[in-house]
Design an enzyme around this catalytic site. Structure first.
Site, PDB file in Angstrom:
ATOM      1  N   HIS A 147       0.820  -1.235   0.000  1.00 58.21           N
ATOM      2  CA  HIS A 147       0.000   0.000   0.000  1.00 58.21           C
ATOM      3  C   HIS A 147       0.849   1.280   0.000  1.00 58.21           C
ATOM      4  O   HIS A 147       0.384   2.315   0.465  1.00 58.21           O
ATOM      5  CB  HIS A 147      -0.934   0.046   1.218  1.00 58.21           C
ATOM      6  N   ASP A 195       0.303  -0.758  -7.725  1.00 61.12           N
ATOM      7  CA  ASP A 195      -0.034  -1.046  -6.334  1.00 61.12           C
ATOM      8  C   ASP A 195      -1.153  -2.071  -6.249  1.00 61.12           C
ATOM      9  O   ASP A 195      -2.072  -2.061  -7.075  1.00 61.12           O
ATOM     10  CB  ASP A 195      -0.478   0.248  -5.644  1.00 61.12           C
ATOM     11  N   GLY A 196      -1.063  -2.945  -5.270  1.00 59.75           N
ATOM     12  CA  GLY A 196      -2.144  -3.907  -5.045  1.00 59.75           C
ATOM     13  C   GLY A 196      -3.458  -3.235  -4.715  1.00 59.75           C
ATOM     14  O   GLY A 196      -4.527  -3.831  -4.877  1.00 59.75           O
ATOM     15  N   HIS A 197      -3.404  -2.009  -4.234  1.00 60.06           N
ATOM     16  CA  HIS A 197      -4.631  -1.238  -3.954  1.00 60.06           C
ATOM     17  C   HIS A 197      -4.585   0.049  -4.767  1.00 60.06           C
ATOM     18  O   HIS A 197      -3.868   0.973  -4.421  1.00 60.06           O
ATOM     19  CB  HIS A 197      -4.752  -0.907  -2.471  1.00 60.06           C
ATOM     20  N   HIS A 257     -12.161  -7.040  -5.205  1.00 55.62           N
ATOM     21  CA  HIS A 257     -12.322  -6.131  -4.060  1.00 55.62           C
ATOM     22  C   HIS A 257     -12.990  -4.832  -4.529  1.00 55.62           C
ATOM     23  O   HIS A 257     -12.509  -4.171  -5.447  1.00 55.62           O
ATOM     24  CB  HIS A 257     -10.930  -5.857  -3.489  1.00 55.62           C
ATOM     25  N   GLU A 309     -13.941  -8.975   0.644  1.00 58.71           N
ATOM     26  CA  GLU A 309     -14.531  -7.637   0.511  1.00 58.71           C
ATOM     27  C   GLU A 309     -14.907  -7.365  -0.943  1.00 58.71           C
ATOM     28  O   GLU A 309     -14.662  -6.279  -1.478  1.00 58.71           O
ATOM     29  CB  GLU A 309     -13.563  -6.562   1.019  1.00 58.71           C
ATOM     30  N   GLU A 325     -19.250  -2.281   2.363  1.00 57.84           N
ATOM     31  CA  GLU A 325     -18.364  -1.436   3.161  1.00 57.84           C
ATOM     32  C   GLU A 325     -18.694   0.040   2.932  1.00 57.84           C
ATOM     33  O   GLU A 325     -19.006   0.456   1.812  1.00 57.84           O
ATOM     34  CB  GLU A 325     -16.908  -1.719   2.756  1.00 57.84           C
ATOM     35  N   CYS A 327     -16.699   2.458   2.771  1.00 57.51           N
ATOM     36  CA  CYS A 327     -15.772   2.984   1.760  1.00 57.51           C
ATOM     37  C   CYS A 327     -16.216   2.647   0.340  1.00 57.51           C
ATOM     38  O   CYS A 327     -15.935   3.414  -0.596  1.00 57.51           O
ATOM     39  CB  CYS A 327     -14.370   2.424   1.972  1.00 57.51           C
ATOM     40  N   CYS A 401     -10.245   2.540   7.737  1.00 53.29           N
ATOM     41  CA  CYS A 401     -10.378   3.227   6.442  1.00 53.29           C
ATOM     42  C   CYS A 401     -11.661   4.038   6.352  1.00 53.29           C
ATOM     43  O   CYS A 401     -11.690   5.121   5.767  1.00 53.29           O
ATOM     44  CB  CYS A 401     -10.317   2.205   5.308  1.00 53.29           C
ATOM     45  N   CYS A 402     -12.759   3.506   6.937  1.00 53.29           N
ATOM     46  CA  CYS A 402     -14.066   4.124   6.683  1.00 53.29           C
ATOM     47  C   CYS A 402     -14.287   5.464   7.390  1.00 53.29           C
ATOM     48  O   CYS A 402     -14.753   6.416   6.750  1.00 53.29           O
ATOM     49  CB  CYS A 402     -15.187   3.160   7.055  1.00 53.29           C
TER      50      CYS A 402
HETATM   51 ZN   LIG Z   1     -13.491   1.317   4.669  1.00 57.62          ZN
END
Ligand SMILES: [Zn+2]
Length: 627
Positions: A147, A195-197, A257, A309, A325, A327, A401-402
């Site tokens: 990340h 990036d993986g995310h 995801h 997710e 989620e 997010c 994160c949220c």
């Molecule tokens: Zn989140």
């Protein structure tokens, strides 16, 4: 977020242009309350949590202090590597608040965090507390899970917010140096790395918009093109988890995801708009259509699977096992916004409205200090399936994160209300607000007054206008079945969902009145969604409603009631849930127990807006009710 002004020179392809944060002032009503709670309670609460959770101390360690790194670790001892992003998202939220005025204690807290970030950055521009403190300081050794680009993306977004609203470029200097280091290593001719995310792609485009430096946009485009070629490997969940199974241009459907997919497509739209790349834009539009028609919950929530997710298969939308989620709903607002700007199509504003009023808002308690990570559409009596830490609203999360994502969304919400285009001004979301814009280089001021979403009347008064004709466009939401528009001459005409374009030579004082009928709607699910077949949901305006244990007519489990279709649900005031809040009175029949005669005793249960659930203690909840 990518909501502020963009350089016209590089966005010639966009149909609509965002307004500057300072051009829209929300005055009163539903959104004024939510934005105020966010500013006065949620953001200060967020700082306390950054301090308590170790996020700020971790940055201190990166700057050279002694101590133990703190982040949630799984049973194998693997720590979350991305907690820096909590601080960046929080700073972005504070950044967007500058036009409303930042309280002295919050300003001091933000100043402390900015100084920490500045001191944690290495002389070579690298900045990531986890790598610097835990991983021995060697950057980019684990792009799949580390990340590092993701965190930098959030740093850039915070920097952009502060640049636009506070004219404070301390963060922008840090972010630019960090991005320059990445561009040097991973830019054209350099190392192939993604990036993986996803998330950095849209941030890099913003960095180009702010600095005018093309190399960030070039890097974003390169990262998009590199995805889908197996650079990330199989991982724990297969390459689709991080959208590396097909190229961004070729992938037909959303996959893996949810937040990763939606952030990736945000970056794809941004790059497509800047480069005039219609093929890339079409790929995102194609995935969006699939997403809306087969994998979106009634609340605008997305993500059917807890395990990774992830999206489920088409029409795999279980209400009780929904992951949805917070997010993910926020990310859908961000993507819908970009597609709205790129195309001008009101369907994207419809989707933003559904998500923000339901799947996003449900992520925060009414007090603004407790949060949901997941937002299911049903919670059973005596539930047992929720993982530890996910049982109800929490003041913070080990993976946080949220909450700060909510903060930056609400603090920038006024930017989603309106846009300008070559023809005029467009109103997409309704709140009592004063809007100052420019149409054809001339100042325009529009005053919107409404009790939305509780009342359907929206008055739009032109307070300042150039002499030339221009187009004032109003969105009639897709959910609306009956509406009228009263023109300047006082004549009311029926109007249908979509954008209403009103072109004329306006005079100061001219007023349009949009009147949206707000009956309770009984909504049937798509028959292909097996999990809720035979059920109905109740909606009014943009709001989805739910039933909770607290509002049942007698002490039986929520699961023991069905809708009594012989009687109509009607709106009722629910002042205990907030000013002007309208609930729905739902006729219900208790289901017969084993051995009982079939019940037909008609009772009444109260339904509350979905966003307001779980504010009156624990209990069962359901959006879909058997008929
Ligand atoms: Zn989140």
């Amino acid at each position: 977020m990518s909501t502020g002004a963009v350089l016209p020179s590089v966005t010639a392809q966009a149909r609509l242009r965002p307004l500057d944060p300072a051009q829209v002032t929300i005055l009163e009503g539903f959104w004024a309350d939510r934005v105020r709670i966010n500013r006065e309670r949620t953001i200060p609460h967020g700082f306390d949590q950054l301090r308590a959770s170790g996020v700020l101390d971790n940055l201190r360690l990166a700057a050279g202090a002694e101590g133990q790194y703190r982040a949630y670790a799984d049973t194998a001892g693997a720590m979350l590597p991305f907690v820096d992003s909590d601080a960046y998202k929080w700073l972005e939220a504070v950044g967007w608040e500058h036009d409303r005025g930042v309280a002295p204690d919050v300003a001091a807290a933000a100043d402390e965090v900015i100084k920490l970030i500045t001191s944690a950055q290495r002389p070579d521009g690298y900045l990531n507390s986890f790598v610097q403190v835990v991983r021995g300081g060697e950057p980019h050794q684990d792009l799949a899970w580390g990340h590092e680009f993701y965190c930098l993306g959030h740093l850039i977004q915070a920097a952009v917010a502060w640049h636009r609203t506070a004219a404070d470029d301390r963060l922008l200097e840090v972010a630019t140096r960090a991005a320059d280091r990445v561009a040097q290593e991973f830019g054209p001719g350099g190392r192939d790395g993604i990036d993986g995310h996803p998330g950095i792609e849209m941030a890099l485009v913003e960095l180009t918009r702010v600095t005018g430096e093309e190399r960030y946009l070039t890097l974003a485009a390169r990262m998009l093109e590199l995805r889908g070629h197996g650079l990330l490997g199989e991982g724990r969940f297969g390459p689709a988890y991080w959208q590396d199974h097909a190229t961004v241009r070729d992938a037909a459907d959303v996959a893996g995801h949810v937040v990763r997919q939606l952030y990736l497509d945000c970056g794809a739209v941004d790059v497509a708009v800047e480069l005039g790349d219609d093929g890339l834009l079409d790929a995102v539009k194609r995935r969006w259509r699939d997403l809306m028609s087969t994998r979106t919950y009634l609340t605008g929530g997305m993500g059917s699977r807890h395990r990774d997710e992830a999206f489920g298969d088409p029409y795999e939308l279980p209400p009780d096992r929904a992951y949805t989620e917070t997010c993910a709903a926020i990310a859908s607002v961000m993507l819908g916004w970009r597609l709205l700007l790129a195309t001008g199509d009101s369907e994207y504003a419809d989707a933003i409205e559904r998500a923000i009023y339901n799947g996003v808002l449900s992520g925060s308690s009414l007090t603004g200090t407790e949060f949901f990570y997941t937002n299911p559409l049903q919670r059973r009596t005596g539930r047992t399936y929720e993982p530890p830490g996910h049982e109800g609203r929490q003041p913070w999360y080990p993976c946080a994160c949220c909450p700060p994502n909510l903060m930056r969304t609400f603090s920038s919400w006024q930017q989603y209300l309106a846009t300008t285009g070559d023809e005029g001004l467009q109103l997409h979301q309704y709140a009592s607000a004063d809007i100052d814009a420019e149409v054809a280089g001339q100042p325009v001021r529009v005053e919107v007054r409404t009790g939305y979403p509780w009342r359907g009347q929206v008055s739009v008064r032109v307070a300042a206008t150039p002499d030339e004709p221009w187009n004032l466009s109003l969105r009639v939401p897709g959910w609306c079945r009956s509406a009228t528009l009263t023109g300047v001459d006082g004549t009311a005409v029926p109007v249908a969902p979509g954008m209403l374009h009103n072109s004329r030579r306006w005079q100061a004082g001219d007023t349009l009145l949009l009147d949206l009928d707000l009956p309770v709607r009984v909504t049937e699910p798509d028959p292909r969604v097996d999990a809720v077949r035979g059920c109905v949901a109740f909606e009014r305006g943009p709001l989805v409603y739910c039933l909770e244990t607290a509002d049942l007519p007698r002490s039986r489990p929520l699961e023991d009631f069905r809708w009594d279709s012989r009687r109509q649900p009607v709106p009722v005031p629910r002042p205990e849930l907030g000013d002007d809040v309208v609930g729905i009175s739902v006729p219900v029949v208790p289901l017969a127990g084993p051995g009982d005669a079939p019940g037909d005793e008609s009772l009444t249960a109260g339904a509350v807006p979905y966003y307001a659930w779980a504010n009156r203690g624990p209990g069962a909840m359901r959006v879909w009710l058997p008929r």
